[in-house]
Write a protein that holds these residues in place. Structure first.
Motif, PDB file in Angstrom:
ATOM      1  N   ALA A  97     -22.774 -52.117 -24.199  1.00  0.00           N
ATOM      2  CA  ALA A  97     -23.868 -51.149 -24.322  1.00  0.00           C
ATOM      3  C   ALA A  97     -23.333 -49.737 -24.514  1.00  0.00           C
ATOM      4  N   ALA A  98     -22.197 -49.425 -23.882  1.00  0.00           N
ATOM      5  CA  ALA A  98     -21.617 -48.085 -24.004  1.00  0.00           C
ATOM      6  C   ALA A  98     -21.268 -47.761 -25.448  1.00  0.00           C
ATOM      7  N   ILE A  99     -20.812 -48.769 -26.189  1.00  0.00           N
ATOM      8  CA  ILE A  99     -20.517 -48.566 -27.605  1.00  0.00           C
ATOM      9  C   ILE A  99     -21.799 -48.489 -28.420  1.00  0.00           C
ATOM     10  N   LEU A 100     -22.685 -49.456 -28.214  1.00  0.00           N
ATOM     11  CA  LEU A 100     -23.858 -49.576 -29.077  1.00  0.00           C
ATOM     12  C   LEU A 100     -24.839 -48.420 -28.902  1.00  0.00           C
ATOM     13  N   LEU A 122     -20.099 -44.338 -24.486  1.00  0.00           N
ATOM     14  CA  LEU A 122     -20.507 -43.584 -23.305  1.00  0.00           C
ATOM     15  C   LEU A 122     -19.489 -43.801 -22.189  1.00  0.00           C
ATOM     16  N   PRO A 123     -19.264 -42.817 -21.331  1.00  0.00           N
ATOM     17  CA  PRO A 123     -18.388 -43.020 -20.170  1.00  0.00           C
ATOM     18  C   PRO A 123     -18.943 -44.130 -19.286  1.00  0.00           C
ATOM     19  N   ILE A 124     -18.036 -44.886 -18.668  1.00  0.00           N
ATOM     20  CA  ILE A 124     -18.417 -46.043 -17.863  1.00  0.00           C
ATOM     21  C   ILE A 124     -17.915 -45.873 -16.433  1.00  0.00           C
ATOM     22  N   VAL A 125     -18.813 -46.089 -15.472  1.00  0.00           N
ATOM     23  CA  VAL A 125     -18.439 -46.182 -14.061  1.00  0.00           C
ATOM     24  C   VAL A 125     -18.539 -47.657 -13.693  1.00  0.00           C
ATOM     25  N   ALA A 126     -17.402 -48.309 -13.446  1.00  0.00           N
ATOM     26  CA  ALA A 126     -17.383 -49.741 -13.147  1.00  0.00           C
ATOM     27  C   ALA A 126     -17.212 -49.963 -11.652  1.00  0.00           C
ATOM     28  N   VAL A 127     -18.235 -50.544 -11.033  1.00  0.00           N
ATOM     29  CA  VAL A 127     -18.188 -50.851  -9.600  1.00  0.00           C
ATOM     30  C   VAL A 127     -18.027 -52.364  -9.482  1.00  0.00           C
TER      31      VAL A 127
END
Length: 217
Positions: A97-100, A122-127
């Motif tokens: 989704a961050a790319i699309l 988009l920047p990603i915060v991965a928890v």
């Protein structure tokens, strides 16, 4: 030879409320998770982010059709970040989704096109909440294509998570059944690392140590 030392920034968040405040999560953020993960911990905390739950857009592992359906709901908004909370499924979905969301009009299937090179994400915060995945710290994402029973991999530098939260204490709440599943996943990754045609002595050592640790604990 000059040596480079990586010094990761360590953030401590005793509670989910502290996490929301520490990352200043607000209306311009998109949370991707599962309802059974997100709601018990974040309901009542005035989380102003838009939350979308994977099970509302498909079942099982993330697929191209699931991502496209989710994007149809997300495209009405202008997001600044992706907050992916859970195991490999929410984080891989978040990477796609961050790319699309940066490439309106593109579909999830086009991510696998040899001619497609993203101009950013988009920047990603991965928890991360499981020990069976490594997606919270790498440049890969896997989406299934149910009609062909394929699971192609996308690999782009722009989907390295900008922030990764990986707390072993979060994983102690998994059921025995879930722990078995993610442990098998971890062993599979370790076997791949140790036996790949492009492996190296460090990967072999880490792979063997991982297998020993999973079997022991």
């Amino acid at each position: 030879m000059k040596q480079f030392v990586c010094k990761p920034t360590i953030h401590m968040f005793p509670t989910c409320k502290d996490f929301l405040a520490g990352f200043d999560i607000g209306e311009e953020d998109l949370v991707l998770s599962n309802a059974y993960i997100f709601k018990p911990f974040f309901d009542g905390l005035d989380c102003r982010a838009k939350a979308l739950f994977l099970e509302n857009y498909g079942q099982g592992e993330p697929s191209d059709t699931m991502v496209d359906a989710l994007l149809a709901a997300a495209s009405r908004y202008d997001f600044r970040r992706i907050i992916a909370i859970g195991g490999g499924s929410p984080i891989d979905t978040g990477k796609s989704a961050a790319i699309l969301l940066r490439h309106p009009g593109k579909t999830a299937r086009e991510l696998f096109s040899q001619g497609f090179t993203p101009e950013g994400a988009l920047p990603i915060v991965a928890v991360n909440l499981t020990h069976g995945t490594g997606t919270e710290v790498n440049r890969f994402a896997v989406l299934s294509i149910p009609e062909t029973e394929q699971k192609p991999v996308i690999a782009f530098d722009c989907i390295y998570p900008t922030w990764s939260i990986d707390d072993p204490a979060l994983m102690t709440g998994l059921s025995k059944e879930q722990t078995r599943f993610v442990s098998i996943d971890a062993v599979n990754h370790a076997i791949e690392a140790a036996t790949s045609k492009s492996t190296n002595p460090l990967a072999v050592m880490l792979g063997k140590n991982t297998i020993e640790l999973v079997v022991r604990y």
